[in-house]
Each structure stands twice: as structure tokens, then as C-alpha cells.
Write an enzyme that holds these catalytic residues in place. Sequence first.
Site, PDB file in Angstrom:
ATOM      1  CD  GLU A  76      -2.865   0.922   0.215  1.00 47.70           C
ATOM      2  OE1 GLU A  76      -3.098  -0.171  -0.625  1.00 47.70           O
ATOM      3  OE2 GLU A  76      -3.796   2.018  -0.145  1.00 47.70           O
ATOM      4  CG  ASP A  77       1.413   2.884   3.247  1.00 44.23           C
ATOM      5  OD1 ASP A  77       0.611   3.351   2.518  1.00 44.23           O
ATOM      6  OD2 ASP A  77       1.455   2.767   4.441  1.00 44.23           O
TER       7      ASP A  77
END
Length: 715
Positions: A76-77
Site C-alpha cells: 500500500e505504501d
Amino acid sequence: MIRQFELVERVKRYDPQADEDALNRGYVFAMRAHGAQTRANGDPYFSHPLEVAGILTHYRLDTASIVTALLHDTVEDTHATIEDIKRMFGEEVARLVDGVTKLTRIELQSEHTRQAENFRKLVLAMSEDIRVLLVKLADRLHNMRTLKFLNDHEKRRRIASETMEIYAPLAERMGMQEMKNELEDLAFAELNAHARESIIARLAFLREHGGNLIPRIIEHIRQTLRSNELDSEVVGREKTPYSIWQKMQHKNLNFEQLCDIMAFRVIVPTQEDCYRGLGIVHSAYPVIPGRFKDYISTPKPNGYRSLHTGVFGPERQRIEVQIRTREMHEIAEYGVAAHWHYKQESDHTNGRQYRWLRELLEILEHTGGAEEFLEHTKLEMFQDEVFCFTPKGDLINLPTGSTPVDFAYAVHSEIGDKCVGAKINGRLMPLRTVLQNGDQIEIITSKAQTPSPTWERFVVTGKARARIRRFIRSKERDQYLQLGRSILERAFQQEGYDCSDKALEGVLKNFKQPTTDDLYAQVGAGHLTGRAVVEVVLPGLRKKRSFVEKVVPLGRSRRKSQVKGPGIPIRGLIPGMALHFAGCCHPLPGDRIVGVVTTGKGVTIHTIDCETLEEFAGQPERWIDVSWDTGENGETTHVGRVQVTVLNEPGSLGALTTVIARNAGNITNLKITNRTMQFFEILVDIEVRDVAHLTDIIAALRVTQSVNAADRARR
Ligand code: MN
């Protein structure tokens, strides 16, 4: 920050077979991926996945879960992809990381969601592997522990209420009491800091004024048990501010009335010792009535087992005492997470002592419907459902396989009726698209749209199907109504009258129809003939014989109902059934006949040798035994059809009509079907009394000079 070797050591302590190499690679991969990213408090971002992994070592989870915890935010990051993870850590870890990532995305979308129970189901449905949920819970726990560093007040509140409504109940459902308590208390601190502070202050006051109460009570209970020769471990604690707050709200008690400010836990070797311990406690201290609960003989649905009782303690304070074995204690604290520990241990033991773990998992998977459980527990159960969002973030749950049309009807019937298209996650998609968990659906509507019969082929919800069918039926009825109205208008005009609703209202009872519209629809659908209605309205017409009407309502109903047809008696029909004479074989009284039921049209009478009957050979249930009722009413006429071949010469048509007229037949229709140099082939419809009458006419034709051939027409 936990150092690399510390993490590995912690895991190795409970799982000597742990994959040390995978743990090390996970640590390095996540540290590099997050690089220079920082958290709100200025710590390196990597400290977060590392702490999450640390929490999970407390629950003694397997290597795959710990590695997943380390990697859980990388997709996600950071620039890392699921493919990278699959390549480096294998299928299992990739699947788990993917599961956690999906849950994180749902969380981002759900700011306005109020439907906590649906959302809990969604989280469960998306956690196909329970370890996904355990990593997610640990992730949430660490985020809650560091919540105070977030500057955004709104965001803090949102995360806290989501924790209170979604994640704490899920932790409880998983049997993880310790996790649940901490999540709740952290959320409580954010959501109602004032209440929490006053409870803490009150507790501090009581502590100060009661002296060092908890250690004194612990010692007293321990001595009491020991003097009765029961080995035990006694711990005591104040209950969490949130659980005190909840009890005060629900039971409407004030602080001093609460038993539950202090809870004491007695841990004994065996289950028998639990009951022995209970007996000792009950004889040593005055019992508070109504507080005893036996969760050993009747465990909570999440597997929790313990004895609970309330007594007045050694210094006359109300206290709660929980008595349990070590095993029961582990279930209470670790819940389903203990399963992974069990999996590892089972290699070394026969697993019998961990039966409670299997039982817990079974309880989790086959919910018994007890009240403490949110009504569904079995993970697989939610695989039958798909959860989608409205543009506002409301959750709609539907059966698997649902389409945007189902979604539209679930939101509102009107939206379903008017839907023309759907955007799924912002993209325009066909209405038959199968929805996936977490899809956000925007329904596009048009005032001009009406439900389409083709929708019925792909919708799966009962609500959508029922609405579509109802619409189609009412549309059909409209069509029948219009058709019936024009049929009746024509029928009345033929007799020189106007068709008025007023006239029809007077005869509604005769036809058992509630309204004139219903009567029109009955006529339009062919259940009643226009002629039959006209004759009831204008009874004088029945004497006339000039019409050619193939459809007659009839049968035994003649005697019972007031509907009087022109009197063609057929035996064997259900009263009120509409009756047609087949246009293919033109049955006449005296012919051997059979009835065929046609839905919406009543019964069609064929001659027994009619070729058309072959079509119905495979449907004997549609055949009805009928016969002519010749006992009365010799005046009726029927149309018979004759095929005649006459010579193509002057006067032959005149001869034909003359012969028929001489034999009392009335030609109602005449059609030349084939014309050659030598012959005309003609179909002649003749009104006759019965089959014998027609046979007479045919015989007369055959002997006529210009007639080459004459026969009953069978088509
Ligand atoms: Mn995280």
C-alpha cells in the site's frame, strides 16, 4: 525499536522450528521498502510493522504471520508489489499480505459507514484466512497505541470509533479478551476522555482511601484456598475504565454498587479444582445473589470458560472472582490466535491437551447462535455474501453473484426500476456485471426507464426478481386491458350499442370480476369472449343466431353461473373455463372430441383425429376428456369447414352454393385456395347443426356435376 535478532529470538522461543531466514529477509525487505518514511511521531515508519510483528509474537503466531506483519504496509505504501513478495516469500505470505492490503483499502473508503455489523461481516468475509484478521487486529492495536501523535482531530475520532465498533468486537469474537480490552480502552480515551478521566480519578481515590486493597485481598484469598489444601495462583486488578463505564451505563448503577471495579482471578490445576475453589470461596465470603455464572458447563460461544461469582470480600467490598484452569485462561486471553501455537505444538504432543483449541475453532466456525456472538461467526458463511458501497459509503450486502441491478433494487425499488447503467469503482460497466467485495457502485437512472424482462435472466436477489416480474405482469395486464376494451367496443357496436362502463358495472358479479378494468383484461386475455359479455348485458340477443363466434364460455357452468352462452353444451369442463373450437379441425356436435388446456386461453376443442394434437402428445396433463352434451338445445349451429374442388367452368360456383343452401347450410366464408386451368380449390365454412348435417352436405356436393371432390377440411 525491536532489533532484528530480538524478533527472531522471540519467535524461536515459542517455535524452535521457525524459519529464521524468512524472518530475517522480511525484516530487511520491509526496512528497505519503507526507507526514509516516518510516522506522525517522527519515528521511522518501519518501527510500525516491526511493532505489529512484536504484538503477534505475544500471540505466538507462525512464521508466515510474523513475516506478513513485517510486510503488511509495503504494497500500500511503498513501491513493492505483490509479485515481488510472491517471488521472495512465496505464495502463502503473498496471499496474506494481499488480504491485509485489501482490508486497509476498505478502511480508507469507509469514512461515512455507520453500519457496524455489516462492516464487521465485510472484514470477516475479506479475511479468507483468519491470520489476515489477526495481523489486521495487531496493526490496529499499534495504530491505537500511537493514535495520540496524530494531529488531525477528525481522523483520530474516526479511527477510534471504528475501533470501538468494528475491531474490538471482532477481537472479542475471536476470543481475544486482552486485545479487546486494550482496543476499547484506547478508543474510549479518544472518544470520551472526560468520562475516562473521572473514572480513573475515582479509582485512585478509592485506592488511596482503602489502603493497598488489591494486594491484601489477593493474599487473603490465597490463604483461604491454601488452608483448604488447594494450590492456586491469584491475581487481582482493577477493571478497565471502559468496562466500568459500560456497566455503569447498562446497569444504571453508581460507582459504589459495582462489583466489577476489582476482579480477582484464581487459577487452579484442574476443572474439578475450579468447583472446589468455588465452594471454598462461597463458604469463606458472603455471596452476592445473582452473580454466579458457570461458563465451564456452558462455555461462551467464543470458547470462553470460567466460573464467575460475586462476593463480599475480606474487607466487605464487593468483588468479582473468576476461577479457571491455566488452559481456560489461555483461551480467554489468546482466543483463536492460540490455534497457531497449537499447530506447532502438535508435532511434539498428541494434541489431546489442546482439544480446547479445536473446540474453539469449531465454535468459531459453527456458530450456535448464542447471544454474546454477533449473529454470524462462521467465516465461510460470509463467502456467500458480497459487500458493496454506495457512493456515500453505506454498505449494502448482497448474495454472491449479484449485479448492479440487484444493488439498485437493494438501495431502493424506484432506483431499481429506473436504472439504465452503473459505474463500478468509477468505471461504466454493464448491468449484468457480477459485483465483487468492496466495489463502490453508482447507479445511473433515467425517468424514462422501466424494468427490462432481460434483467430477470441475471438478477439473483428475490427483491429484484419480484419487482421485475410484477412490472412485466402489470404491463401485460395493461395490454390485455386495452385489447379487451376494443374487443368489447366492437362487440357492442355490432349490435348497435355503445359499450359503457356503467352497463358493464351491472354485470361484473356475473363474471366474478371486481372492476370493469378486470373485466376488460379477462376479455383481452381470452378468458371471456366479447360476445358472452354482450349477451349478459343485452339478454334479448341470445335468440339471434346470426353471429359466427368460435369462442364460447360454457360447460356445466351453464347451470351454476349466470353466464349464458349461446348454448353449445360440452361435458367435462370446469365451470367458468373459456372454450374455443379449434380453427384447424372445426369440430361439430357428433364428432369425437378432446379438449386441450392453453394457459391464458382456456380450453380448445379439437376432433380426436386432428393433426394438431400431435403437438400436445408429450403433455398429457393438458388433455381433457370432453364430450358433446346433445340432450338439449337442438337449435345451435356450428361452423364446419369443407374443402371442395370444382371444375373451372361457368356456373360451377353457383351450383356449389345452391346445393349447400338446398341442404339448409349457411355459407359464412368462402376462400379460393388454388386456381388452375381445370379446377378451383375452395375452402367453404358452413354453419351446420352437427356433424351429421355436414356429412349430408358433403354427400350432396359429391354427387353434383361440377364438383370434382368434397371433404372435411382438416387444416
Ligand atoms: Mn499498518
